[in-house]
Write an enzyme that holds these catalytic residues in place. Structure first.
Site, short mmCIF file in Angstrom:
data_model
loop_
_atom_site.label_atom_id
_atom_site.label_comp_id
_atom_site.label_asym_id
_atom_site.label_seq_id
_atom_site.Cartn_x
_atom_site.Cartn_y
_atom_site.Cartn_z
N HIS A 1 0.81 -1.18 0.09
CA HIS A 1 -0.20 -0.07 -0.12
C HIS A 1 0.97 1.25 0.05
CE1 HIS A 1 -3.11 2.87 1.20
NE2 HIS A 1 -3.77 1.84 0.65
N ASP B 1 -8.01 -5.23 0.09
CA ASP B 1 -8.63 -6.15 -1.10
C ASP B 1 -8.03 -7.40 -1.08
OD1 ASP B 1 -9.49 -3.97 -2.78
OD2 ASP B 1 -8.12 -3.31 -3.52
N1 ACO Z 1 4.24 -7.70 -5.00
C1 ACO Z 1 5.60 -7.72 -5.31
N2 ACO Z 1 6.34 -6.36 -4.96
C2 ACO Z 1 5.67 -5.24 -4.71
C3 ACO Z 1 4.56 -5.37 -4.70
C4 ACO Z 1 3.63 -6.55 -4.49
N3 ACO Z 1 2.44 -6.38 -4.49
N4 ACO Z 1 4.07 -4.17 -4.14
C5 ACO Z 1 5.37 -3.30 -4.01
N5 ACO Z 1 6.22 -4.10 -4.47
C6 ACO Z 1 7.61 -3.68 -4.21
C7 ACO Z 1 7.91 -3.03 -5.70
O1 ACO Z 1 8.36 -3.93 -7.01
C8 ACO Z 1 9.11 -2.28 -5.07
O2 ACO Z 1 10.11 -2.91 -4.98
P1 ACO Z 1 11.81 -2.20 -5.30
O3 ACO Z 1 11.72 -1.42 -4.12
O4 ACO Z 1 12.51 -3.36 -5.45
O5 ACO Z 1 11.66 -1.56 -6.69
C9 ACO Z 1 8.63 -1.79 -3.72
O6 ACO Z 1 7.87 -2.79 -3.38
C10 ACO Z 1 8.00 -0.44 -3.57
O7 ACO Z 1 6.60 -0.67 -4.45
P2 ACO Z 1 6.26 0.55 -5.05
O8 ACO Z 1 5.55 0.44 -6.55
O9 ACO Z 1 7.12 1.74 -5.15
O10 ACO Z 1 5.10 1.07 -3.93
P3 ACO Z 1 3.87 1.97 -4.22
O11 ACO Z 1 3.64 2.77 -2.98
O12 ACO Z 1 4.19 3.08 -5.58
O13 ACO Z 1 2.81 1.28 -4.91
C11 ACO Z 1 1.04 -0.31 -4.59
C12 ACO Z 1 1.76 0.77 -3.99
C13 ACO Z 1 0.46 0.37 -6.09
C14 ACO Z 1 -0.19 -0.53 -4.00
C15 ACO Z 1 1.69 -1.79 -4.91
O14 ACO Z 1 2.12 -2.16 -3.54
C16 ACO Z 1 1.04 -2.49 -5.57
O15 ACO Z 1 1.02 -2.63 -7.15
N6 ACO Z 1 0.29 -3.79 -4.95
C17 ACO Z 1 -0.45 -4.57 -5.69
C18 ACO Z 1 -1.89 -4.20 -6.31
C19 ACO Z 1 -2.80 -3.86 -4.83
O16 ACO Z 1 -2.94 -4.91 -4.20
N7 ACO Z 1 -3.42 -2.58 -5.13
C20 ACO Z 1 -4.41 -2.30 -4.14
C21 ACO Z 1 -3.84 -1.14 -3.24
S1 ACO Z 1 -5.26 -1.10 -1.90
C22 ACO Z 1 -6.19 -0.05 -2.65
O17 ACO Z 1 -6.08 0.64 -3.69
C23 ACO Z 1 -7.82 -0.07 -2.26
#
Ligand code: ACO
Length: 428
Positions: free
Chosen positions: A306, A363
């Site tokens: 998140h 979610d």
């Molecule tokens: N699985 C694997 N790796 C992940 C995940 C994941 N679900 N989420 C983040 N990471 C990793 C990224 O690859 C990144 O790794 P790095 O530092 O080695 O490059 C690091 O964790 C940080 O991730 P970011 O994308 O920079 O984090 P951000 O805050 O931008 O994204 C998000 C948050 C979009 C929710 C992300 O965690 C994601 O894509 N999750 C999966 C989709 C999801 O469940 N969305 C629902 C969110 S809740 C809502 O909207 C109600």
């Protein structure tokens, strides 16, 4: 007032530090460009506050979520969705008369114009219900053109608010009926908001339908948990679209579209599809975790991580408990829940997820709960939209009440420098 100092080319600029009611601090850069000629750069707004809001407080480090000061745990346990909607939109919990009037107002507007029913005939059978929802909400503005005025009176805003909250349930349930080729059911105003929605979703003219109180209560909780989440992607979209003084219908329709994406509200659908895939491939959760860690692959564990919560998502904690209760109560033994639990266990003990503070989000369990209620996967994000609607409305209203300016971020241009036009015959 505290000040921050910014040194650019040996020149020191003083910037105000704004402090929120919970002690959050922000540097006010609104005059930065006029004073220095510079802008800030922050792709994805990771360190940018877009507004000052009195609606929702969120402390991602400590897993705190409050609507208008009330902890989400207490609202989820004690309140009704319409009461929470009132709280978010008007700022305080309603007294008995206010709640009665608000509930009556919403209940009186559950029908949609008969001409809108014809729209459903035009959508292809496989139309995603989020596409239907966004276009139907936008279409509502054509039936209530007076809502497009820039200077709506509080009374005109109130009627639009009630129409939207009432009609989103009807539009959503009918889009499901359309996808199944089943007859639509008209709203039943004797039922609660959630009971009426379940009736329109699952009742058929050929047989009696009783709303299951366990499902009705769980739906009420789910909608409350989704009702607002400060300046997330869809809410910021609503505020941004509304900042041009587009109508509330237009702004909400934009929010629905933004919520649809798999990185936002669309994740609940993707979670179930991911769990089904793991099940179909023999239940090997470790393989999925390895794939999510592999930087060569774009795959992410859906329902994990998140932008704001870096410890735990308080909504996920509540949903997990409700999920266990409902499955128990309905006597459902869902193998996907077992897969979800082992996936959570494996991911939470893996340093990749621990180091990046990636925890199950709202979610992760909401999809399993919706499944248990008989809601089809494609409708999950629509359910999220129904829940989020009061928050979107509250944020739109706050933005308009505060007379906020039109949203218009700047950019750092990184494209080609000026070059002369090349005639077609001379191009390579
Ligand atoms: N699985 C694997 N790796 C992940 C995940 C994941 N679900 N989420 C983040 N990471 C990793 C990224 O690859 C990144 O790794 P790095 O530092 O080695 O490059 C690091 O964790 C940080 O991730 P970011 O994308 O920079 O984090 P951000 O805050 O931008 O994204 C998000 C948050 C979009 C929710 C992300 O965690 C994601 O894509 N999750 C999966 C989709 C999801 O469940 N969305 C629902 C969110 S809740 C809502 O909207 C109600």
């Amino acid at each position: 007032m505290d000040k921050a100092k910014l040194i650019i080319d040996d020149q020191t600029h003083e910037l105000d530090i704004v402090v929120g009611t919970e002690g959050e601090r922000a540097i006010d850069i609104s005059n930065l460009r006029t004073e220095t000629g510079l802008i800030t750069s922050d792709s994805g707004f990771k360190s940018t506050g877009s507004t000052r809001s009195a609606i929702t407080f969120l402390d991602g480090e400590n897993g705190v979520l409050r609507y208008r000061g009330y902890p989400i745990e207490q609202l989820a346990e004690k309140s009704s969705f319409l009461e929470v909607a009132y709280l978010l939109i008007y700022g305080d919990l309603p007294n008995a008369t206010e709640l009665e009037n608000f509930t009556y107002g919403v209940t009186r507007h559950t029908l949609i114009h008969e001409d809108m029913k014809k729209f459903y005939e035009g959508y292809p059978a496989k139309a995603h219900p989020m596409g239907i929802l966004a276009s139907m909400i936008s279409a509502l503005s054509t039936f209530y053109p007076e809502a497009q005025k820039s200077d709506l009176s509080p009374k005109e805003v109130d009627i639009t608010v009630k129409r939207l909250i009432a009609k989103i349930a009807t539009i959503s349930a009918w889009s499901y009926k359309k996808s199944m080729g089943l007859p639509i059911m008209y709203p039943q105003n004797r039922l609660s908001y959630c009971g009426n929605f379940l009736h329109m979703m699952f009742a058929l003219p050929t047989e009696d339908y009783e709303v299951n109180p366990v499902i009705e209560k769980a739906l009420n909780t789910l909608l409350i948990l989704h009702a607002d989440h400060e300046q997330n992607c869809s809410t910021s979209t609503v505020r941004m679209a509304g900042s041009s003084h587009a109508s509330l219908y237009a702004a909400i329709s934009s929010g629905v579209c933004a919520l649809w994406g798999p990185l936002h509200g669309g994740a609940n659908q993707e979670v179930i599809e991911m769990l089904e895939k793991i099940q179909a491939e023999g239940g090997d959760v470790k393989k999925m975790v390895e794939k999510a860690k592999d930087k060569e692959s774009s795959f992410r564990l859906m329902g994990f991580g998140h932008r704001v919560y870096k410890n735990f998502d308080p909504r996920a904690k509540i949903i997990k408990e409700v999920c266990d209760e409902v499955l128990d109560d309905l006597g459902i033994d869902d193998p996907l829940l077992d897969i979800a639990k082992s996936l959570e266990e494996v991911a939470l003990s893996d340093s990749y997820f621990v180091d990046r503070k990636l925890y199950p989000n709202v979610d992760f369990y909401s999809g399993i709960l919706y499944r248990a209620m008989g809601i089809p996967t494609e409708m999950f994000t629509v359910m999220f939209s129904m829940g989020r609607l009061p928050g979107w409305i509250a944020q739109w209203k706050e933005m308009r009440d505060n007379n906020e300016p039109i949203s218009r971020p700047r950019q750092v241009y990184v494209g080609a420098n000026e070059r002369p036009y090349v005639d077609l015959k001379n191009r390579k």
